[in-house]
Design a protein around this motif. Sequence first.
Motif, PDB file in Angstrom:
ATOM      1  N   ARG A 210      45.231  10.962  98.233  1.00  0.00           N
ATOM      2  CA  ARG A 210      45.965   9.569  96.942  1.00  0.00           C
ATOM      3  C   ARG A 210      44.744   9.166  96.566  1.00  0.00           C
ATOM      4  O   ARG A 210      44.585   7.667  95.665  1.00  0.00           O
ATOM      5  CB  ARG A 210      45.785   8.519  98.151  1.00  0.00           C
ATOM      6  CG  ARG A 210      47.213   9.006  98.735  1.00  0.00           C
ATOM      7  CD  ARG A 210      48.736   8.678  97.918  1.00  0.00           C
ATOM      8  NE  ARG A 210      49.452   9.368  98.968  1.00  0.00           N
ATOM      9  CZ  ARG A 210      50.924   9.279  98.070  1.00  0.00           C
ATOM     10  NH1 ARG A 210      51.182   8.674  97.486  1.00  0.00           N
ATOM     11  NH2 ARG A 210      51.466   9.573  99.205  1.00  0.00           N
ATOM     12  N   LEU A 211      43.284   9.745  95.717  1.00  0.00           N
ATOM     13  CA  LEU A 211      42.614   9.575  94.692  1.00  0.00           C
ATOM     14  C   LEU A 211      42.515   9.986  93.178  1.00  0.00           C
ATOM     15  O   LEU A 211      42.967  10.827  93.064  1.00  0.00           O
ATOM     16  CB  LEU A 211      41.298   9.480  95.241  1.00  0.00           C
ATOM     17  CG  LEU A 211      40.384   8.754  96.538  1.00  0.00           C
ATOM     18  CD1 LEU A 211      39.685   9.306  97.265  1.00  0.00           C
ATOM     19  CD2 LEU A 211      40.736   7.129  96.523  1.00  0.00           C
ATOM     20  N   ASP A 212      42.686   8.816  91.906  1.00  0.00           N
ATOM     21  CA  ASP A 212      42.602   9.820  91.304  1.00  0.00           C
ATOM     22  C   ASP A 212      42.432  10.603  90.771  1.00  0.00           C
ATOM     23  O   ASP A 212      40.894  10.849  91.346  1.00  0.00           O
ATOM     24  CB  ASP A 212      42.995   8.419  90.044  1.00  0.00           C
ATOM     25  CG  ASP A 212      41.338   7.583  89.862  1.00  0.00           C
ATOM     26  OD1 ASP A 212      40.191   8.674  89.661  1.00  0.00           O
ATOM     27  OD2 ASP A 212      41.274   6.418  90.344  1.00  0.00           O
ATOM     28  N   ASN A 213      42.519  10.975  89.643  1.00  0.00           N
ATOM     29  CA  ASN A 213      41.692  12.727  88.433  1.00  0.00           C
ATOM     30  C   ASN A 213      39.911  11.450  88.462  1.00  0.00           C
ATOM     31  O   ASN A 213      39.196  12.676  88.914  1.00  0.00           O
ATOM     32  CB  ASN A 213      42.092  13.734  88.555  1.00  0.00           C
ATOM     33  CG  ASN A 213      42.535  12.625  87.246  1.00  0.00           C
ATOM     34  OD1 ASN A 213      42.501  11.478  86.783  1.00  0.00           O
ATOM     35  ND2 ASN A 213      42.521  13.505  85.753  1.00  0.00           N
ATOM     36  N   ARG A 214      40.074  10.644  88.298  1.00  0.00           N
ATOM     37  CA  ARG A 214      38.822  10.318  87.791  1.00  0.00           C
ATOM     38  C   ARG A 214      37.929  10.072  88.577  1.00  0.00           C
ATOM     39  O   ARG A 214      36.387  10.172  89.039  1.00  0.00           O
ATOM     40  CB  ARG A 214      38.736   9.078  86.959  1.00  0.00           C
ATOM     41  CG  ARG A 214      37.501   8.620  86.651  1.00  0.00           C
ATOM     42  CD  ARG A 214      37.696   7.046  85.499  1.00  0.00           C
ATOM     43  NE  ARG A 214      35.753   6.604  84.789  1.00  0.00           N
ATOM     44  CZ  ARG A 214      36.270   6.876  83.997  1.00  0.00           C
ATOM     45  NH1 ARG A 214      36.744   7.272  83.174  1.00  0.00           N
ATOM     46  NH2 ARG A 214      34.456   5.844  83.301  1.00  0.00           N
ATOM     47  N   GLU A 215      37.668   9.241  89.996  1.00  0.00           N
ATOM     48  CA  GLU A 215      37.319   9.154  91.276  1.00  0.00           C
ATOM     49  C   GLU A 215      36.884  10.578  91.643  1.00  0.00           C
ATOM     50  O   GLU A 215      36.206  10.872  91.896  1.00  0.00           O
ATOM     51  CB  GLU A 215      37.968   7.879  91.685  1.00  0.00           C
ATOM     52  CG  GLU A 215      37.374   7.509  93.144  1.00  0.00           C
ATOM     53  CD  GLU A 215      37.874   6.445  94.678  1.00  0.00           C
ATOM     54  OE1 GLU A 215      37.051   6.587  94.946  1.00  0.00           O
ATOM     55  OE2 GLU A 215      39.307   6.286  93.396  1.00  0.00           O
TER      56      GLU A 215
ATOM     57  N   GLN B 199      48.629   6.016  87.279  1.00  0.00           N
ATOM     58  CA  GLN B 199      47.377   5.773  87.564  1.00  0.00           C
ATOM     59  C   GLN B 199      46.471   6.873  88.774  1.00  0.00           C
ATOM     60  O   GLN B 199      45.549   6.961  89.178  1.00  0.00           O
ATOM     61  CB  GLN B 199      47.445   4.608  89.179  1.00  0.00           C
ATOM     62  CG  GLN B 199      48.319   4.632  90.242  1.00  0.00           C
ATOM     63  CD  GLN B 199      48.861   4.710  91.127  1.00  0.00           C
ATOM     64  OE1 GLN B 199      48.489   3.208  91.447  1.00  0.00           O
ATOM     65  NE2 GLN B 199      49.400   4.754  92.881  1.00  0.00           N
ATOM     66  N   ALA B 200      47.422   7.674  88.571  1.00  0.00           N
ATOM     67  CA  ALA B 200      46.755   9.338  89.470  1.00  0.00           C
ATOM     68  C   ALA B 200      46.253  10.572  88.337  1.00  0.00           C
ATOM     69  O   ALA B 200      45.060  11.134  88.400  1.00  0.00           O
ATOM     70  CB  ALA B 200      48.250   9.868  89.564  1.00  0.00           C
ATOM     71  N   ARG B 201      46.085   9.648  86.980  1.00  0.00           N
ATOM     72  CA  ARG B 201      45.538  10.467  85.690  1.00  0.00           C
ATOM     73  C   ARG B 201      44.748   9.109  84.973  1.00  0.00           C
ATOM     74  O   ARG B 201      45.381   8.903  84.637  1.00  0.00           O
ATOM     75  CB  ARG B 201      46.051  11.248  85.314  1.00  0.00           C
ATOM     76  CG  ARG B 201      47.470   9.959  84.225  1.00  0.00           C
ATOM     77  CD  ARG B 201      48.486  10.690  83.137  1.00  0.00           C
ATOM     78  NE  ARG B 201      49.224  10.780  82.506  1.00  0.00           N
ATOM     79  CZ  ARG B 201      50.630   9.858  83.281  1.00  0.00           C
ATOM     80  NH1 ARG B 201      51.261  10.266  84.058  1.00  0.00           N
ATOM     81  NH2 ARG B 201      51.419   9.525  82.151  1.00  0.00           N
ATOM     82  N   LYS B 202      43.076   9.005  84.864  1.00  0.00           N
ATOM     83  CA  LYS B 202      42.475   8.382  84.586  1.00  0.00           C
ATOM     84  C   LYS B 202      41.311   8.703  83.783  1.00  0.00           C
ATOM     85  O   LYS B 202      40.646   7.655  83.100  1.00  0.00           O
ATOM     86  CB  LYS B 202      41.777   7.404  86.087  1.00  0.00           C
ATOM     87  CG  LYS B 202      42.628   6.726  86.871  1.00  0.00           C
ATOM     88  CD  LYS B 202      43.210   5.376  86.013  1.00  0.00           C
ATOM     89  CE  LYS B 202      43.847   4.678  86.812  1.00  0.00           C
ATOM     90  NZ  LYS B 202      43.131   3.716  87.587  1.00  0.00           N
ATOM     91  N   ILE B 203      41.313  10.104  83.320  1.00  0.00           N
ATOM     92  CA  ILE B 203      40.172  10.937  82.701  1.00  0.00           C
ATOM     93  C   ILE B 203      40.875  12.634  82.381  1.00  0.00           C
ATOM     94  O   ILE B 203      42.020  12.932  83.018  1.00  0.00           O
ATOM     95  CB  ILE B 203      39.383  11.567  83.706  1.00  0.00           C
ATOM     96  CG1 ILE B 203      38.302  11.620  82.241  1.00  0.00           C
ATOM     97  CG2 ILE B 203      39.363  12.439  84.965  1.00  0.00           C
ATOM     98  CD1 ILE B 203      37.083  11.665  83.041  1.00  0.00           C
TER      99      ILE B 203
END
Length: 343
Positions: A298-303, A11-15
């Motif tokens: 704590r936010l994914d890289n896309r956000e 979930q940490a890598r969305k993009i």
Amino acid sequence: MHSQHFLLEAQARKISLPEVAEWDAETVRAKFQELRWPETGGDPVCPKCGCVDSHYYLRTREQWRCKGCGHTFSLTSGTWLASTKLPLKKILIGIVALANAVKGMSALQLMRHMNVQYKTAYVFYHRLREALYAARPDIEAWSGQVEIDGAYLNPSTRLANKKEDRPEKSKRSKKPSRCILVLRQRGKIREGALRTLTFVIDTENAADIMDIVEQQLVRGTEVITDQHSAYSDLMAYFTHTQVNHDIHFVGPSGENTNQAESYFSRLRRFVRGQVHHLSVEYLDLYANEIAYREDMRRLDNRETSFDMITKLLSLERGKPRFRGYWDRTSRNDGLGSTLALAA
């Protein structure tokens, strides 16, 4: 069962860079418009008169002209990206690379990711730092538990080659660079810090600290610090808990400044492993960038990527420090453009 570090989770890598490299120009522009004008779903809004549907698109110039007031504007008009000649896709690639670099990145490395000149990467990165700094929340009263600590990033001294030419240790300059003061508001147990603010002061002194803390915290807030004398005055207005680091890092009742130390740990890794040097002139921007990264951990890289772009596309506040940066042939501060190569 031991929990896995957040950055190791899916979930940490969305993009990813390969993903955005496949986006076409229209997809990138549509995403930037959506981030610039979220209230209209990406439909352009005239920055002068506020008209939404009273303009037409000049395709050859990639600009809009408002029918109401005649103002011509682009996607980046009035923002921190104003006057940039970088294609939007290169900006997106650079931002995703920076979001993936949890400890920051040197301008040289960013230059390779974006395939641009060093000067371009340097100014682009500093424009992002300016946007992040300008987006800091206005002064508001914090409460709960707040950790406060200060640290110096001492400049290194290059000694002469021959021992006889070196000054004695007692005569060597020990003047440190300015102090970075960090305030971190704690969250719930195992949640870490909620918000981080940094301030650059000359020294870790009682007057400056009291002035900052009184503006930022509600009186009666629990403040946790080390036993530096500069924090002694806080006990008059706040619930003051101190940790004696000469004896322990965590006291018998669990008192600690671990969240503040976590910030300085990331800052030092940023300096040692990436930029290697922080200029005093831009110390506030560097310090705030690491505070931003701590708050977004704590936010994914896309956000994180899209949040950075949103801040770059927000309206400029104050006088931009990096507009026409490389046109300045002489620097009043005496640092010279060679200083920038270290960043």
